[in-house]
Design an enzyme around this catalytic site. Structure first.
Site, short mmCIF file in Angstrom:
data_model
loop_
_atom_site.label_atom_id
_atom_site.label_comp_id
_atom_site.label_asym_id
_atom_site.label_seq_id
_atom_site.Cartn_x
_atom_site.Cartn_y
_atom_site.Cartn_z
N GLY A 20 -12.55 -63.67 -0.74
CA GLY A 20 -12.64 -63.90 -2.18
C GLY A 20 -11.48 -64.73 -2.71
O GLY A 20 -10.39 -64.76 -2.15
N GLY A 27 -11.27 -64.80 -6.40
CA GLY A 27 -11.34 -64.51 -7.81
C GLY A 27 -10.06 -63.97 -8.42
O GLY A 27 -9.85 -64.06 -9.62
N GLU A 28 -9.18 -63.40 -7.62
CA GLU A 28 -7.99 -62.75 -8.16
C GLU A 28 -6.69 -63.30 -7.59
O GLU A 28 -5.71 -63.47 -8.30
CB GLU A 28 -8.05 -61.23 -7.88
CG GLU A 28 -9.29 -60.54 -8.42
CD GLU A 28 -9.31 -60.48 -9.93
OE1 GLU A 28 -8.26 -60.70 -10.55
OE2 GLU A 28 -10.38 -60.23 -10.50
#
Length: 281
Positions: free
Chosen positions: A236, A238-239
């Site tokens: 991921g 996203g963060e």
């Protein structure tokens, strides 16, 4: 295995010994008896469990408690790393590379520093450069920042940011670049001035007219470097890109002024007295 953690909730410090993978929601409700945070769908879709962590909305039912403060934890670690480099008289990049064993973290750090031109130019007066690196949720990030300080007003302006990011194989480079740029812009607010103000149990800045968020005039020149690891599965993005910007700015402020700031946001009201103090006024 239980770990000792510290949480600051509504300005109150709590020291807990908890399983790190427990949900933030269960810790708030069961350990701290803060039942105002509700359990809804249990999947982070309905929003009933939403809480603010370092000025960012998170779904507490799906967020492990040890991940709730990823931005703050990276800020603390990378600020301390910069202090150690200063104490032994080493360049912050050289100090990190000398002690790094994680090759993926080393790769993003070297990529960001190379694109930024770290060490190749001398900072102008009242300007400073800083860097930070870290990893979260399978992604690796390194950020370099250049800032300018107006010693008369105490204003801190971020001029330039370079972020290198690696999250395994890249499927959509344009989308990933957009995500990283968005994370940098969002991170500027939490790094510099975003804060919920409380007094007597009430929020003093409940509207955007009173809650300072990044504006177009705050944005620096942003350069994103993507490291595509086709040999690794995709993770991921996203963060993770947000965790490097705050410590990089804090370290740049120290480089420019000699003032070490150890809490976020760094300059909600400008440096003011701190900058003048360093000049001996």
């Amino acid at each position: 295995m239980r770990e000792v953690m510290e949480l600051y909730v509504n300005g109150v410090r709590h020291r807990l010994e908890v399983e790190p993978n427990r949900s933030l929601l269960s810790v708030l409700r069961e350990d701290l008896d803060l039942t105002g945070t509700k359990y809804g769908c249990g999947e982070g879709q309905c929003g009933a469990c939403t809480v603010l962590v370092a000025g960012r909305a998170v779904r507490s039912c799906t967020t492990p408690v040890h991940l709730a403060a990823a931005t703050a934890n990276h800020f603390a670690r990378e600020t301390a790393m910069d202090e150690l480099a200063h104490l032994v008289g080493m360049d912050p990049l050289e100090f990190r590379l000398k002690n790094l064993k994680d090759e993926r973290l080393r790769a993003v750090l070297e990529a960001a520093a190379h694109r930024f031109g770290w060490g190749r130019t001398k900072a102008a007066p009242d300007r400073g450069v800083g860097l930070a690196a870290g990893f979260e949720k399978g992604g690796y990030v390194a950020t370099c920042a250049e800032i300018a300080v107006d010693r008369t007003t105490g204003e801190v302006k971020v001029l330039r940011v370079v972020t290198a990011f690696e999250c395994g194989a890249i499927l959509n480079p344009d989308h990933l670049t957009n995500q990283i740029e968005g994370a940098i812009v969002m991170g500027l607010g939490g790094a510099l001035f975003e804060a919920i103000e409380f007094e007597d149990g009430k929020i003093l800045n409940p509207r955007f007219s009173r809650y300072r968020v990044p504006r177009f005039s705050d944005l620096p020149q942003i350069d994103v470097v993507l490291l595509d690891r086709r040999d690794l599965p995709s993770a991921g993005a996203g963060e993770t890109p947000i965790v490097g910007i705050a410590p990089a700015i804090g370290n740049a402020i120290f480089h420019a002024t000699g003032v070490r700031l150890r809490s976020l946001p760094l300059v909600p009201n400008g440096l003011k007295g701190e900058a003048r103090l360093h000049r001996g006024e």
